[in-house]
Write a protein that holds these residues in place. Structure first.
Motif, PDB file in Angstrom:
ATOM      1  N   PHE A   1       1.119  -7.453  -3.497  1.00  0.00           N
ATOM      2  CA  PHE A   1       0.618  -6.367  -5.125  1.00  0.00           C
ATOM      3  C   PHE A   1      -0.117  -7.287  -5.592  1.00  0.00           C
ATOM      4  O   PHE A   1      -0.898  -6.722  -6.655  1.00  0.00           O
ATOM      5  CB  PHE A   1       1.907  -5.908  -5.255  1.00  0.00           C
ATOM      6  CG  PHE A   1       2.222  -4.617  -4.450  1.00  0.00           C
ATOM      7  CD1 PHE A   1       1.733  -3.585  -3.946  1.00  0.00           C
ATOM      8  CD2 PHE A   1       4.083  -4.968  -4.337  1.00  0.00           C
ATOM      9  CE1 PHE A   1       2.664  -2.933  -3.991  1.00  0.00           C
ATOM     10  CE2 PHE A   1       4.996  -4.264  -3.238  1.00  0.00           C
ATOM     11  CZ  PHE A   1       4.302  -3.012  -3.043  1.00  0.00           C
ATOM     12  N   HIS A   2       0.503  -8.565  -5.373  1.00  0.00           N
ATOM     13  CA  HIS A   2      -0.944  -9.283  -6.836  1.00  0.00           C
ATOM     14  C   HIS A   2      -2.818  -8.679  -5.831  1.00  0.00           C
ATOM     15  O   HIS A   2      -3.220  -8.720  -6.560  1.00  0.00           O
ATOM     16  CB  HIS A   2      -0.742 -10.505  -6.337  1.00  0.00           C
ATOM     17  CG  HIS A   2      -1.698 -11.466  -6.910  1.00  0.00           C
ATOM     18  ND1 HIS A   2      -1.686 -11.393  -8.686  1.00  0.00           N
ATOM     19  CD2 HIS A   2      -2.902 -12.265  -6.413  1.00  0.00           C
ATOM     20  CE1 HIS A   2      -2.798 -12.905  -8.843  1.00  0.00           C
ATOM     21  NE2 HIS A   2      -3.534 -12.766  -7.394  1.00  0.00           N
ATOM     22  N   ALA A   3      -2.904  -8.716  -4.390  1.00  0.00           N
ATOM     23  CA  ALA A   3      -3.685  -8.319  -4.244  1.00  0.00           C
ATOM     24  C   ALA A   3      -4.113  -6.731  -4.736  1.00  0.00           C
ATOM     25  O   ALA A   3      -4.817  -7.168  -4.261  1.00  0.00           O
ATOM     26  CB  ALA A   3      -3.855  -8.634  -2.160  1.00  0.00           C
ATOM     27  N   LEU A   4      -3.330  -6.394  -4.168  1.00  0.00           N
ATOM     28  CA  LEU A   4      -3.442  -4.767  -3.743  1.00  0.00           C
ATOM     29  C   LEU A   4      -4.290  -4.817  -5.524  1.00  0.00           C
ATOM     30  O   LEU A   4      -4.541  -2.903  -5.368  1.00  0.00           O
ATOM     31  CB  LEU A   4      -2.592  -4.426  -3.267  1.00  0.00           C
ATOM     32  CG  LEU A   4      -2.070  -4.877  -1.886  1.00  0.00           C
ATOM     33  CD1 LEU A   4      -0.792  -3.737  -1.330  1.00  0.00           C
ATOM     34  CD2 LEU A   4      -3.179  -3.728  -0.835  1.00  0.00           C
ATOM     35  N   THR A   5      -3.683  -4.988  -6.719  1.00  0.00           N
ATOM     36  CA  THR A   5      -3.988  -4.599  -7.377  1.00  0.00           C
ATOM     37  C   THR A   5      -5.587  -5.963  -8.296  1.00  0.00           C
ATOM     38  O   THR A   5      -5.688  -5.136  -8.836  1.00  0.00           O
ATOM     39  CB  THR A   5      -3.067  -4.701  -8.720  1.00  0.00           C
ATOM     40  OG1 THR A   5      -2.314  -6.074  -8.572  1.00  0.00           O
ATOM     41  CG2 THR A   5      -1.851  -3.806  -8.389  1.00  0.00           C
TER      42      THR A   5
END
Ligand code: URP
Ligand code: ZN
Ligand code: ZN
Length: 467
Positions: A208-212
């Motif tokens: 979710f680091h990338a997805l945010t």
């Protein structure tokens, strides 16, 4: 007087490759030519090697407080790992601390480096608080040989985060002071909102680091920073460009004739979102910002390096151990300290994925790792060049070397390597800083504390970048 003669190698510069010997006297190159007489100089057999100017890594974070912890590599282990990758000079980010000054940051970073660095170094100052006294102070850092500052548009909620008004004024002040402004371009507001929403949904895993932090968040901030620089009439440098959408904003600026420099990094070529999405908490080892992207971005990034929209290849070495550091974010990806080690792997990754695959020439390799960095950051031709009068920073590159990376054969102070199991083709056989051997055949032989501060002097008008 110490004298060294490198014989029988192929000299590779940003401009071309040719057979030549290189004569070094007292830390400086004094001659480059064919069949130079030894006249008592110690000879170094460079046959079968490519003789290159020492690499410069203008993007490292040694002994830096970040994300509630401190980077795992200090100036000894960090510069040793850089040397093991052929790097003879780093430019590191000195952070202005809360309530502190720019000169205070330079002093603090000087203390961190002294007695430890095995290669030469300079500093950029990361401005975190543009108070009135800092505006007055800013021009003074150029006189100290610190010709660049960095502004973080990301990391909202931390002391690093900077609003547009301060970015804009920094650009105006820096232009007049002969200082280059670097930006970490991601929209901090959008990221903070997306992170809050993800956590509220219970989405806590590393991916979710990338997805945010989706690509448009980087592209928007890149375009905004470039446009603010245009209004200020200032040059700007965008660090760690990770995706095609951000690169497009840079390309458009170049088409308008704007002075925009840009850097990309090995992690955006060696890894992808899939690594962040690895089983369990393994993805934490790949958390950096901007995040790892879908592989579909790579052709554009390679073209950026080939055709000059991206002029430099820095490591963004910002190492944290898995145990005790990356683990801080087990239940919340926003608490995983951002950053990867890569100073040691930077050149070998570029050779393996770029030169060996026919995507870049050996001369472009030297340009983006060394010469362009020296030119843009104001250290040329003392650094980044194999010419009489330059510092004798020399890499003897072995194109046949093969090294498989594993945490145990890395030279830094990190308990893992994101490159675990990857085989590099081509690497440094030996590395010299000002004529002194610092690394040979896998062994570090440089003396801690022998690295020197290099004063830099930035003048945008003088920068002619070779690609
Ligand atoms: O994830 C990263 N890149 N960490 C280092 C700090 C920065 O933003 O350059
Ligand atoms: Zn950054
Ligand atoms: Zn960085």
């Amino acid at each position: 007087m110490s004298r060294l003669l490198f014989t029988g190698g192929t000299v590779v510069t940003a401009d071309g490759s040719f057979r030549a010997d290189v004569l070094v006297e007292d830390e400086k190159i004094v001659a480059v030519g064919t069949d130079l007489p030894a006249n008592g100089a110690e000879t170094v057999d460079a046959s079968g090697r490519l003789v290159m100017p020492g690499f410069i890594d203008a993007h490292t974070h040694m002994d830096m407080p970040f994300g509630g912890t401190v980077t795992a590599d200090d100036w000894a282990t960090g510069t040793e790992s850089a040397a093991a990758g052929g790097t003879t000079m780093i430019i590191d980010f000195a952070l202005q601390e809360e309530g502190g000054t720019l000169n205070g940051a330079i002093e603090e970073w000087t203390n961190k480096a002294q007695g430890k660095a095995v290669i030469d170094y300079g500093f950029h100052v990361a401005i975190t608080d543009l108070r009135d006294d800092i505006k007055t102070e800013l021009p003074s850092i150029a006189g100290k040989g610190v010709a660049s500052v960095k502004i973080f548009m990301a990391y909202k909620g931390t002391p690093l985060y900077t609003e547009d008004d301060d970015l804009f004024e920094t650009l105006q002040l820096s232009k007049d002071a002969g200082v280059l402004v670097l930006v970490h371009a991601e929209n901090g507001d959008a990221i903070a909102k997306l992170q809050e929403q993800a956590l509220a949904r219970g989405d806590t895993a590393p991916r979710f680091h990338a997805l945010t932090r989706p690509e448009p968040v980087e592209a928007e901030a890149t375009n905004r920073a470039i446009r603010l620089a245009e209004v200020a009439g200032a040059p700007i440098l965008v660090v760690h460009v990770s995706c095609a959408a951000a690169l497009e904003a840079i390309h458009l600026a170049h088409e308008r004739g704007q002075t925009v420099y840009a850097e990309t990094c090995p992690q955006y070529f060696a890894f992808s979102y899939d690594d962040l999405a690895r089983e369990g908490f393994e993805g934490a080892k790949y958390v950096c910002s901007p995040p790892l992207r879908d592989e579909s971005n790579r052709p554009a990034l390679w073209n950026g390096l080939r055709f000059g929209d991206l002029q430099i290849f820095g490591s963004d070495h910002c190492s944290f151990n898995y145990e005790g550091q990356k683990e801080m974010g087990r239940d919340d990806f926003t608490k995983i300290p951002n950053g990867l080690p890569g100073a040691e792997e930077r050149a070998m990754a570029l050779w393996t994925l770029g030169v060996k695959e026919g995507r870049l020439t050996e001369n472009q390799f030297v340009a983006v790792l060394s010469t362009n960095q020296a030119r843009i950051y104001g250290a040329y031709p003392r650094k980044g060049a194999l010419v009489p009068g330059a510092d004798a920073d020399i890499v003897l590159w072995d194109p046949e070397l093969q090294v498989s990376a594993t945490a145990d054969n890395r030279h830094g102070n990190v308990d893992y390597t994101p490159y675990e199991g990857m085989t590099f083709h081509g690497g440094p056989a030996s590395v010299y800083v000002r004529g002194n051997l610092v690394y040979r055949d896998g062994e570090l032989v440089g003396e801690r504390g022998s690295g020197r501060f290099v004063e830099r002097n930035f003048k945008a008008a003088n920068v002619e970048v070779k690609v």
